[in-house]
Design an enzyme around this catalytic site. Structure first.
Site, PDB file in Angstrom:
ATOM      1  N   GLU A   1       0.812  -1.209   0.000  1.00 41.82           N
ATOM      2  CA  GLU A   1       0.000   0.000   0.000  1.00 41.82           C
ATOM      3  C   GLU A   1       0.858   1.278   0.000  1.00 41.82           C
ATOM      4  O   GLU A   1       0.582   2.212  -0.739  1.00 41.82           O
ATOM      5  CB  GLU A   1      -0.945  -0.032   1.207  1.00 41.82           C
ATOM      6  N   ASP A   2       1.889   1.279   0.814  1.00 42.59           N
ATOM      7  CA  ASP A   2       2.647   2.520   1.003  1.00 42.59           C
ATOM      8  C   ASP A   2       3.860   2.688   0.087  1.00 42.59           C
ATOM      9  O   ASP A   2       4.255   3.809  -0.217  1.00 42.59           O
ATOM     10  CB  ASP A   2       3.138   2.631   2.456  1.00 42.59           C
TER      11      ASP A   2
END
Ligand code: MN
Length: 713
Positions: free
Chosen positions: A76-77
């Site tokens: 996600e990051d």
């Protein structure tokens, strides 16, 4: 900050043969990916995944879970592809990372309790693997522990969400310490004044309380060892949140809450639990109604213990929990406790949710019958219900196989009725698309849309079904009224008037009432459905001038109401007898063409029966007379009842009435009744002139699609 060695050391303490190389690889991968990132606290981002992994070692989770904890924010990051994770760490880890990432994307936006419950169920349904939820709980735990670095509006929102979703989830999974820590951390931000006050009050009497706890624990230890039992005794204050809840629900001040401390006695066996309970009750008086046997009746999350509250030293109420070591482990670690228990002899790939579920079943069989617990787990983990989002973020629970139409009708009947399409996660889908948990649905509507009959095959919910049926019925009603008005208007024009005029004059209303209809609509609908011919209404409105006597076949309006009509012998020829009054028998309703026989009544002329009428045959033979139908040219109309059995489908009535119409046969009365097995029994009273006409009618009716049988009554 904990190090890689800390993690490996902890894992090895409960799982000596663990594949620590994979953990090391995960650590290094995360370190590299999060290299340049910094948390709000100013510390390197890597600290977060490492702390999450540490929390999971406290639950003694397996290697895949620990590795996932380290990697959980990379997709996600930092934009790592899931494929890379799969290649480097294997399928099990990749699936877990995927699950955590997906759940992380879901935003929960409402605070209603019902919504919160749906949301919790949704998370469980979507997780597929409970380890995903456990990782998510650990993730949330660390985020809550470091919440002070976020802006205050975010603090409150995240704390509220934790209280609504994650703490209850931890409770559902039976992980007591995570639940209570999440609750206390949340309370601090959601109700700061109350939290501060509680901290202060609990601290204030600390010394006093600790002295008392020691005293009670001492007595308990002595009692237990006096009877040759081994037990661990401890006492500690309950968490702030549970004290707050108790104060709130019972409307009490802090000082009025007695059982702030919970004592815990951990023994070796179930038998010893009950033995210790007996000992306690013999030295301190139990408070009635406070004893709970969660060993015999475990809580839904699998929790087991004996609970009792007694009047202890200095007349203080004290709450004591008695349990075995295994029960204690389960109380603290919940589902995680079982999970590691099985790991030793299960390959990681087998740890899918069904295995998981089955092993839960086995596990609880070993312990005790606890169907309630199993039901909860089954409901939550079965592939059943789907949980989807409205565009506003509300969660809607729907049955398996539900479609956008079900969703639309769930939102509002009008939305359902006007639904022309749907967007799922921003993409247009067909109406019969099967919704999946986590989908966000947007319904497209059009003012000109109307429910279709085939929608009934698409929808799953009974609400949608009944709303569609209701609408279709309503449409048919409207159509029949329109048709009725059209048919009547044609006849009215011939008489030089209009529907509107007659309505204004009140004439229509009068006729409707006379013909036993509730209102004009009822009458018009009957015309539209073909139950009554428009001419019949005309005759009521414009009664014909009285005709000359000797015109026997004239029928007044009343005659069509089904009463026995009176004829002179013009229609019937009675051998050797002149003009005589005849009546047609109601029992068998002879129609011109039927073989007939007459019966001389007392003072009421001759009644005409069908020759094989059982009523006639049961009568005195001497009074029978031979009769026959008058030759052609004399027309007579008879009301005959015809029973049509059909399947109950909309529009079939219209088809039937068309058959009557095409034979020039008027329907005098119709009675329609539907059966449970979706059939319709239609009894028509129709006016026919002769037998061949009736026979033809029956034959044609039998050919109508949907008609099962036709019979003359
Ligand atoms: Mn995280």
């Amino acid at each position: 900050m904990p190090t890689l060695d800390d993690i490996i050391h902890r894992v090895n303490s409960y799982y000596p043969s663990a594949n620590t190389d994979l953990i090391k690889k995960g650590y290094e991968f995360a370190e590299k990916q999060h290299e340049k990132q910094v948390r709000k606290s100013g510390e390197p981002y890597l600290q977060h995944p490492v702390e999450v992994a540490i929390i999971l070692t406290e639950l003694k989770m397996d290697v895949s879970t620990i590795v996932t904890a380290l990697l959980h924010d990379t997709v996600e990051d930092t934009g790592v592809a899931l494929e890379v994770i799969k290649k480097e760490f294997g399928e099990d880890v990749a699936n877990l990372v995927d699950g955590v990432t997906k759940i992380g994307k879901i935003r929960f936006r409402t605070t209603q309790e019902k919504q919160a419950e749906n949301f919790r169920k949704m998370l469980l349904a979507m997780a597929k693997d409970l380890r995903v939820i456990i990782i998510k709980l650990a993730d949330r735990m660390h985020n809550m522990r470091t919440l002070q670095y976020l802006p205050s509006n975010k603090q409150v929102r995240i704390a509220q969400e934790t209280l609504d979703i994650y703490a209850p989830l931890a409770n559902r999974l039976g992980i007591a310490w995570i639940r209570s820590e999440l609750e206390d951390l949340s309370l601090r931000y959601v109700k700061p004044e109350i939290y501060e006050k509680l901290v202060e009050k609990v601290a204030k009497r600390r010394a006093e309380r600790e002295t008392y706890i020691n005293k009670v624990s001492q007595i308990l230890r002595q009692e237990v060892s006096k009877h040759g039992l081994k037990a661990e005794v401890s006492g500690r204050p309950k968490n702030f949140y549970s004290i707050y809840k108790k104060m709130e629900s019972r409307n009490l001040e802090y000082e009025q809450i007695y059982d702030i401390v919970a004592y815990r006695i951990v023994v070796g066996s179930i038998a010893e639990c009950y033995e210790v309970l007996g000992l306690i009750h013999s030295i301190w008086k139990p408070i009635p109604g406070r004893f709970k046997d969660y060993i015999a009746m475990p809580k839904a999350n699998g929790y087991q213990s004996l609970h009792t509250t007694v009047i202890g030293p200095d007349a203080e109420r004290i709450e004591i929990q008695i349990r075995t070591k295994e029960m204690h482990d389960i109380a603290e670690r919940g589902v995680a406790a079982h999970w590691i228990y099985k790991e030793g002899h299960m390959a990681p790939s087998e740890l899918n949710k069904f295995r998981w579920l089955r092993s839960l079943v086995e596990f609880h069989k070993e312990l005790r019958d606890s169907t309630e617990f199993l039901d909860v787990v089954k409901v939550d983990l079965s592939a059943g219900d789907v949980y989807v989002f409205t565009p506003r973020g509300d969660v809607v629970e729907l049955p398996p196989g539900a479609t956008p139409l079900d969703f639309a009708y769930n939102v509002h009947t009008d939305v359902g009725n006007r639904c022309v399409g749907a967007k799922v996660n921003g993409r247009i889908v067909p109406l019969k698309y099967n919704l999946k948990s986590g989908d966000t649905i947007e319904i497209l509507t059009s003012q000109t849309q109307q429910p279709k009959k085939d929608w009934l095959n698409i929808v799953q919910t009974s609400r949608a079904k009944s709303k569609i049926r209701q609408y279709i019925k309503q449409i048919e009603r409207v159509r029949s009224i329109e048709l009725g008005i059209e048919l009547l208007e044609k006849e009215f024009r011939k008489k030089g008037t209009t529907f509107q005029k007659l309505q204004k004059q009140g004439e229509l209303e009068k006729v409707a009432k006379e013909m036993n209809y509730q209102d004009i609509d009822g009458l018009v609908m009957a015309v539209g459905y073909g139950f009554i011919p428009p001419k019949q209404v005309i005759r009521k409105l414009f009664p014909p001038l009285p005709e000359k006597s000797g015109q026997p076949l004239d029928k007044s309006a009343e005659s069509v109401r089904g009463e026995t009509r009176v004829f002179t012998s013009k229609a019937i020829k009675i051998k050797g007898v002149g003009d005589v009054l005849v009546r047609f028998a109601k029992c068998c309703v002879p129609v011109p063409g039927d073989p007939i026989s007459g019966f001389i009544t007392r003072g009421r002329g001759v009644s005409v029966h069908r020759a094989d009428c059982s009523r006639l045959l049961s009568h005195d033979e001497e009074r029978r007379v031979e009769i026959e139908w008058e030759a052609e040219g004399v027309k007579t109309e008879r009301n005959v009842k015809v029973r049509v059995l059909s399947i109950d489908i909309p529009g079939i009535l219209v088809k039937m009435s068309e058959v009557f119409g095409s034979h020039g046969i008027n329907i005098v009365k119709a009675q329609i009744r539907t059966t449970k097995d979706k059939k319709a029994i239609n009894i028509f009273e129709v006016s026919v002139t002769n037998l061949p006409q009736l026979q033809e009618l029956i034959k044609e009716m039998e050919g109508v699609e949907g008609v099962i049988s036709v019979e003359r009554l």
